[in-house]
Structure formats: structure tokens, C-alpha cells
Design a protein around this motif. Structure first.
Motif, PDB file in Angstrom:
ATOM      1  N   ARG A  97      29.861   4.429  -7.453  1.00 14.69           N
ATOM      2  CA  ARG A  97      30.891   3.449  -7.120  1.00 14.69           C
ATOM      3  C   ARG A  97      30.933   2.296  -8.119  1.00 14.69           C
ATOM      4  O   ARG A  97      31.722   1.366  -7.959  1.00 14.69           O
ATOM      5  CB  ARG A  97      30.662   2.924  -5.714  1.00 14.69           C
ATOM      6  CG  ARG A  97      30.863   4.010  -4.668  1.00 14.69           C
ATOM      7  CD  ARG A  97      30.528   3.516  -3.306  1.00 14.69           C
ATOM      8  NE  ARG A  97      31.720   2.958  -2.706  1.00 14.69           N
ATOM      9  CZ  ARG A  97      32.127   3.239  -1.481  1.00 14.69           C
ATOM     10  NH1 ARG A  97      31.438   4.057  -0.726  1.00 14.69           N
ATOM     11  NH2 ARG A  97      33.215   2.689  -1.005  1.00 14.69           N
ATOM     12  N   GLY A  98      30.068   2.321  -9.124  1.00 13.01           N
ATOM     13  CA  GLY A  98      30.080   1.292 -10.149  1.00 13.01           C
ATOM     14  C   GLY A  98      29.335   0.021  -9.780  1.00 13.01           C
ATOM     15  O   GLY A  98      29.525  -1.016 -10.429  1.00 13.01           O
ATOM     16  N   CYS A  99      28.478   0.090  -8.773  1.00 13.78           N
ATOM     17  CA  CYS A  99      27.691  -1.095  -8.402  1.00 13.78           C
ATOM     18  C   CYS A  99      26.700  -1.419  -9.515  1.00 13.78           C
ATOM     19  O   CYS A  99      26.187  -0.522 -10.191  1.00 13.78           O
ATOM     20  CB  CYS A  99      26.931  -0.847  -7.102  1.00 13.78           C
ATOM     21  SG  CYS A  99      27.994  -0.618  -5.663  1.00 13.78           S
ATOM     22  N   CYS A 100      26.431  -2.706  -9.694  1.00 14.25           N
ATOM     23  CA  CYS A 100      25.487  -3.125 -10.728  1.00 14.25           C
ATOM     24  C   CYS A 100      24.044  -3.076 -10.229  1.00 14.25           C
ATOM     25  O   CYS A 100      23.117  -3.249 -11.014  1.00 14.25           O
ATOM     26  CB  CYS A 100      25.836  -4.515 -11.238  1.00 14.25           C
ATOM     27  SG  CYS A 100      25.792  -5.805  -9.990  1.00 14.25           S
ATOM     28  N   GLY A 101      23.849  -2.847  -8.954  1.00 10.81           N
ATOM     29  CA  GLY A 101      22.508  -2.743  -8.406  1.00 10.81           C
ATOM     30  C   GLY A 101      22.555  -2.523  -6.906  1.00 10.81           C
ATOM     31  O   GLY A 101      23.624  -2.538  -6.289  1.00 10.81           O
ATOM     32  N   LEU A 102      21.384  -2.289  -6.345  1.00  8.47           N
ATOM     33  CA  LEU A 102      21.217  -2.134  -4.903  1.00  8.47           C
ATOM     34  C   LEU A 102      20.043  -2.987  -4.487  1.00  8.47           C
ATOM     35  O   LEU A 102      19.042  -3.053  -5.196  1.00  8.47           O
ATOM     36  CB  LEU A 102      20.959  -0.667  -4.558  1.00  8.47           C
ATOM     37  CG  LEU A 102      20.854  -0.338  -3.072  1.00  8.47           C
ATOM     38  CD1 LEU A 102      21.584   0.959  -2.765  1.00  8.47           C
ATOM     39  CD2 LEU A 102      19.421  -0.239  -2.615  1.00  8.47           C
ATOM     40  N   TRP A 103      20.160  -3.657  -3.347  1.00  6.86           N
ATOM     41  CA  TRP A 103      19.058  -4.485  -2.871  1.00  6.86           C
ATOM     42  C   TRP A 103      18.881  -4.298  -1.371  1.00  6.86           C
ATOM     43  O   TRP A 103      19.778  -3.837  -0.668  1.00  6.86           O
ATOM     44  CB  TRP A 103      19.262  -5.960  -3.230  1.00  6.86           C
ATOM     45  CG  TRP A 103      20.510  -6.574  -2.672  1.00  6.86           C
ATOM     46  CD1 TRP A 103      21.757  -6.583  -3.240  1.00  6.86           C
ATOM     47  CD2 TRP A 103      20.648  -7.266  -1.428  1.00  6.86           C
ATOM     48  NE1 TRP A 103      22.645  -7.228  -2.424  1.00  6.86           N
ATOM     49  CE2 TRP A 103      21.995  -7.661  -1.303  1.00  6.86           C
ATOM     50  CE3 TRP A 103      19.760  -7.586  -0.409  1.00  6.86           C
ATOM     51  CZ2 TRP A 103      22.467  -8.368  -0.205  1.00  6.86           C
ATOM     52  CZ3 TRP A 103      20.242  -8.288   0.690  1.00  6.86           C
ATOM     53  CH2 TRP A 103      21.570  -8.675   0.782  1.00  6.86           C
ATOM     54  N   VAL A 104      17.700  -4.650  -0.903  1.00  5.87           N
ATOM     55  CA  VAL A 104      17.371  -4.567   0.515  1.00  5.87           C
ATOM     56  C   VAL A 104      16.408  -5.709   0.843  1.00  5.87           C
ATOM     57  O   VAL A 104      15.546  -6.053   0.040  1.00  5.87           O
ATOM     58  CB  VAL A 104      16.735  -3.193   0.864  1.00  5.87           C
ATOM     59  CG1 VAL A 104      15.439  -2.947   0.118  1.00  5.87           C
ATOM     60  CG2 VAL A 104      16.517  -3.059   2.365  1.00  5.87           C
ATOM     61  N   GLY A 105      16.590  -6.295   1.991  1.00  2.72           N
ATOM     62  CA  GLY A 105      15.650  -7.295   2.490  1.00  2.72           C
ATOM     63  C   GLY A 105      14.622  -6.614   3.372  1.00  2.72           C
ATOM     64  O   GLY A 105      14.976  -5.812   4.235  1.00  2.72           O
TER      65      GLY A 105
END
Length: 142
Positions: A97-105
Motif C-alpha cells: 500500500r506504499g506505507c513508509c513503515g509499520l508501528w505497534v504500541g
């Protein structure tokens, strides 16, 4: 194990035993209709055994990121790589999807979650505290 993207309310409701509380049909429909919401379900023997949900977040100075909102694996299926596989599948979707990254808390003492995310290649980005506002009964019906 088979991982598939949920596209129907029926699929989301069938995975209800994996969530913190029973799902509601109207909320499931809203989830599916919302742009940028993703739910992947892992099936073992045709039965939902785990899920991961992600939400795209767009910001003017960060572009589009994916937040891994929640990961859950049914107790009998834990420690078999399902959580890692779901996380990797969501990472693939974020990249597509072209996201620059993924994060999770993650809470600092949640060793199982930390191990799962690290095994999928996540790096520690420092301390994290989450503060919340509660609006009371019925507020989330909107």
C-alpha cells in the motif's frame, strides 16, 4: 494455516472468540467500510485461530504509516508461529500500500508480544506510554 483478509461481516463475527469482547455486527460493517482498515485472519483446520488488525494513518509530515492495532491468537494455537505469520502478512500489505513503515504500541512487560514482533523484524524504538480518554457507555456507538 491459511491467512486471509477478512472482507465480510460474517468473517469478522466468526472470529469473535479471538477478540477481547464480543463483536457487534454494526461495528464490523463500519470497520470493513472504513478506508485503510485491514483485518487478517489465520485459519487452522478451517477455524479462525488468530487475527491481526491494522489501520493506515496519514500525516502531512510523515506520509502514510500502518499501525498494527491488535494481534490475537487463540490459546491452543499459541507459540506455533501464527502471530509472527500474521505480523509478516500485515507488513507485506503495508509495503504493498506504499506505507513508509509499520508501528505497534506494546506494554513493556508483555514479553510474548515483544518476542513475536521482534521475531518478525521489529526494532525497539524506546519507551512508550499510552494515555486514554474514556467517554462512557454508548459513546462508541457513533
Amino acid at each position: 494455516m491459511d491467512i486471509r483478509r477478512a472482507t465480510t461481516v460474517t468473517e469478522l463475527l466468526a472470529a469473535g472468540h479471538l477478540y477481547d469482547t464480543p463483536p457487534r455486527e454494526d461495528w464490523a460493517a463500519r470497520f470493513l467500510a472504513a478506508h485503510g482498515h485491514v483485518m487478517l485472519i489465520a485459519y487452522v483446520g478451517g477455524v479462525p485461530a488468530g487475527f491481526v488488525s491494522g489501520i493506515e494513518i496519514l500525516h502531512p509530515d510523515k506520509g502514510t504509516e500502518m499501525c498494527l492495532y491488535e494481534l490475537g491468537v487463540d490459546a491452543p494455537h499459541r507459540r506455533r508461529g501464527i502471530g509472527r505469520a500474521l505480523t509478516l502478512a500485515l507488513l507485506d500489505i503495508a509495503r504493498e500500500r506504499g506505507c513508509c513503515g509499520l508501528w505497534v504500541g506494546v506494554e513493556g512487560d508483555n514479553e510474548a508480544a515483544l518476542a513475536t514482533y521482534r521475531s518478525a523484524g521489529a526494532g525497539d524504538d524506546g519507551g512508550f506510554r499510552m494515555l486514554a480518554w474514556e467517554f462512557g457507555e454508548g459513546a462508541s456507538d457513533r
